[in-house]
Every structure is written in C-alpha cells, then in structure tokens.
Write an enzyme that holds these catalytic residues in place. Structure first.
Site, PDB file in Angstrom:
ATOM      1  N   CYS A   1      -6.135 103.056  31.872  1.00 14.77           N
ATOM      2  CA  CYS A   1      -6.532 103.256  33.263  1.00 14.77           C
ATOM      3  C   CYS A   1      -5.554 104.184  33.989  1.00 14.77           C
ATOM      4  O   CYS A   1      -5.531 105.369  33.693  1.00 14.77           O
ATOM      5  CB  CYS A   1      -6.669 101.897  33.957  1.00 14.77           C
ATOM      6  SG  CYS A   1      -8.077 101.816  35.080  1.00 14.77           S
TER       7      CYS A   1
ATOM      8  N   HIS B   1     -10.472  98.984  30.242  1.00 19.06           N
ATOM      9  CA  HIS B   1      -9.572  97.882  29.900  1.00 19.06           C
ATOM     10  C   HIS B   1      -9.972  97.193  28.593  1.00 19.06           C
ATOM     11  O   HIS B   1     -10.793  96.275  28.596  1.00 19.06           O
ATOM     12  CB  HIS B   1      -9.545  96.860  31.036  1.00 19.06           C
ATOM     13  CG  HIS B   1      -8.803  97.336  32.243  1.00 19.06           C
ATOM     14  ND1 HIS B   1      -7.457  97.108  32.423  1.00 19.06           N
ATOM     15  CD2 HIS B   1      -9.210  98.056  33.314  1.00 19.06           C
ATOM     16  CE1 HIS B   1      -7.063  97.649  33.569  1.00 19.06           C
ATOM     17  NE2 HIS B   1      -8.106  98.234  34.127  1.00 19.06           N
TER      18      HIS B   1
ATOM     19  N   GLU C   1      -8.283  95.116  26.956  1.00 24.93           N
ATOM     20  CA  GLU C   1      -7.787  93.739  26.943  1.00 24.93           C
ATOM     21  C   GLU C   1      -8.705  92.803  27.703  1.00 24.93           C
ATOM     22  O   GLU C   1      -8.417  91.609  27.851  1.00 24.93           O
ATOM     23  CB  GLU C   1      -6.384  93.689  27.566  1.00 24.93           C
ATOM     24  CG  GLU C   1      -6.327  93.542  29.077  1.00 24.93           C
ATOM     25  CD  GLU C   1      -6.828  94.748  29.855  1.00 24.93           C
ATOM     26  OE1 GLU C   1      -7.098  94.593  31.053  1.00 24.93           O
ATOM     27  OE2 GLU C   1      -6.967  95.842  29.269  1.00 24.93           O
TER      28      GLU C   1
END
Length: 377
Positions: free
Chosen positions: A266, A350, A352
C-alpha cells in the site's frame, strides 16, 4: 439518541442519530465496501484524517474484541453507518461497538441514507466533511468543512508511525495459521525489519508466524540504522495519506535498494515507486473494501483483495527499472510493481488481509524466496 449532522464541503448536509462519542470532528469523507471487518477498519492507521462510511447496512452485530485490532487505538476521525446494531452476538465478542467508540472518543452517525451518500461521493469524489453533535447550523458546518485541512501535501504518517525500535513476537491466531498451511514456520529465522508508517498489526503477525525474527522501526529511521540491524529483508508498511511528502522515506528506500530485499504494501508500494522515480496521484474516491479484483500479470490469475488507499502510482510515470506486475481490474490502475534489477517489489493492496479475503498470501512466499535467494548468493 441526540442528533448529529454530517456536512460536506460542497454544501450537502445529512442528519442522523448519534452513537459513540459526542463532539465535533473534520476529515475526508470516504467509503468502504467490506461486509465484515469493521473493527479492523476502525483500528487501521491508514484511515487517519478520514471519516469512514460503511456501505454494508448493519454494523456492530458481532461486537468487538481485543484479538482483532490492527493497532492500539482507532485512528480515523469519524464513523458513518446506516444502522448501528443494538445487540451483538459472537462467542469472541468482549463488548459492543457503541461503547468501544465512546471509549476511544470516536464520533459516529447512524440512520442516514448511506447509499445516497456513497453515490454522491462516487459522482463528486471524496471531499472534506464535518461530523458534529454540538453545532446544528448547516451554513456553519459547511463553512467548517471547507476550512478543514486537505490530506494532499501533508505528512500524516508521522502522526501514526511507531516512535521506537521494537521486537515483534505476536503470531496469527490458530485459525489463520492453519489456513496459511505449509508456509507457516518456514522462515528459517530470517530477520525482517518492518518500516512502520502506520502498520496494520496483522502484517508482522504473518511474518512472526512464518518463523521470522521481526523488528519494527519507525518509518523515519535512516538506511544506515536499518542496515546496522543486519536485516535479511526490509518491509515497507501501509500508512495514511499522500505519499509524496515523505521524502525522508524515499531517500532511505533508495539507499536500501540493492543492499537487501524489499517488500512494500500500500503506502510502502507507493514509496518504493516514488523512490525509483515514479509519480503518484490522488484517486477520485479511492479503493476501500475487501472485494477488489486484481490480476497478477505474471500468472494471469485474478485474486480478490482488501484495499484501502486514496492515492495510486501513475503508470505513465514508471521509470525503466520498474515493471507492472498487478493491475486493479475495476479501473486498470497499478496494483503492483517489481524492480527489474534489484530484489524489490510492492503491491497496492493487503495480502495479510483481516478479516479477509486471503487470496494473496502467496506474496509473503515471494518475499521469502527473494530473501532466500539473496542469502544464498
């Protein structure tokens, strides 16, 4: 419930019911299309300076808990929902959303037409706004919204990044660790240094669960101080706002290129691109939600991703040494880049992701492969 108003800088005003804290706050009004994960959204430092609208109509129905937070305290300015659930039901819940917002002094508004608000933002673009439970005068509120500071040109990351070097030990919960499967615990003790620009905690949890030694440093740490830690790889975290004011971070990244593998997510992806000579621009209303389709151009596979950003890398400005690896399929914006000669890459989403989806976990394995290859050479 006491009344509350939302006013936008273009003169649009919405009325609703107050929940959470009372008071007055300004910020950029944006929207998130996720159906779940409101607590992760509340505690994501990338929302610093923003008033977040949830498009899913009922929020708060599964409560809040201490395990799902992405940072110690919420960073957003205000919270907008169609309906704030009066009850919650979940075996992991430790409390209700209304009390959580009160505890952290976050102003909320419910009962307004969020579909109309989101449609307005999509047409007119994200804009400055104000939430107030103390001033009910429309003209006064609009004037305050117009006077609120813009996110463009401001270093907001410095407000949420860590202040000291720390070791990270917390791992993912048992359910997520099982889901990442064979990848868990295969880091072989490699040392990852995470540059924290407002990092979501699920990222270092992923690294720790893969067997890495994890050190978190403030985003303004120098390259020399990072290399003193003898990293096997450097991670550039997510964070809030406009990447261009973070010249100190770009200088550090330029110094690190070629010395250690680099992985950015990001804001970290944007900073890596800027450090290599690219430019960024502000999106009309940003990408925020857990349902953003991205194509990995190296495999032609499509993954559904979690995203939260209002700026993007300008594809036409990419220098020769960077190549595009991922594209956002909604608007064809750059969703990933890779350096052609140095072990460095970044993605504009993202992997994760908490509360999901989990299509992009493979990027952690790519980073691990870069570190292993660099160590072997």
């Amino acid at each position: 419930m006491p009344g509350v108003k939302l006013a936008l800088e273009d003169g649009t005003v919405f009325s609703g019911e107050s929940f959470g804290a009372v008071g007055e706050v300004t910020g950029e009004v944006v929207f998130n299309t996720s159906m779940t994960g409101y607590q992760e959204i509340l505690t994501d430092p990338s929302y610093r300076g923003q008033i977040v609208t949830m498009t899913y109509p009922e929020i708060g129905n599964y409560g809040v808990n201490s395990a799902d937070i992405e940072n110690a305290v919420p960073s957003l300015s205000g919270f907008i929902v169609r309906e704030s659930s009066r009850i919650y039901s979940n075996y992991r819940a430790e409390g209700d959303l209304d009390s959580y917002l009160k505890q952290h002094n976050i102003i909320g508004i419910s009962g307004l037409d969020t579909r109309a608000l989101v449609r307005h933002i999509r047409n007119a673009g994200a804009m400055r706004g104000i939430l107030s439970t103390i001033d009910m005068d429309d003209a006064s509120l609009v004037a305050k919204a117009k006077a609120a500071p813009s996110l463009v040109g401001r270093d907001i990351a410095c407000e949420v990044m860590g202040k000291s070097i720390a070791t990270w030990d917390e791992k993912l919960d048992d359910w997520t660790t099982t889901e990442i499967g064979a990848a868990a615990g295969t880091g072989g003790g490699a040392h990852v240094v995470c540059m924290d620009f407002g990092m979501k905690w699920n990222i270092p949890r992923h690294f720790a669960s893969r067997g890495y030694k994890v050190t978190v440093v403030p985003g303004n740490t120098s390259a020399a101080d990072i290399m003193k830690l003898n990293p096997d790889g450097v991670f550039l975290s997510n964070g809030p706002g406009d990447p261009e004011p973070l010249g100190y971070a770009c200088d550090t990244i330029r110094e690190l290129l070629g010395k250690t593998p680099i992985f950015g997510i990001c804001l970290g992806h944007q900073l890596l691109s800027l450090a290599c000579g690219a430019k960024t621009f502000k999106l009309k209303f940003g990408h925020r939600g857990a349902n953003q389709p991205v194509m990995d151009l190296t495999t032609s596979k499509v993954e559904i991703t979690t995203q939260n950003h209002g700026f993007a890398v300008d594809a036409d400005s990419l220098p020769e040494e960077l190549e595009i690896t991922h594209r956002n399929l909604n608007d064809d914006t750059v969703a990933g880049v890779r350096h052609k000669t140095h072990p460095a890459f970044g993605v504009q989403y993202h992997p994760e992701a908490a509360a999901g989806p989990h299509d992009s976990h493979y990027l952690f394995e790519r980073f691990q492969e870069l570190m292993a290859a660099t160590t072997a050479s």
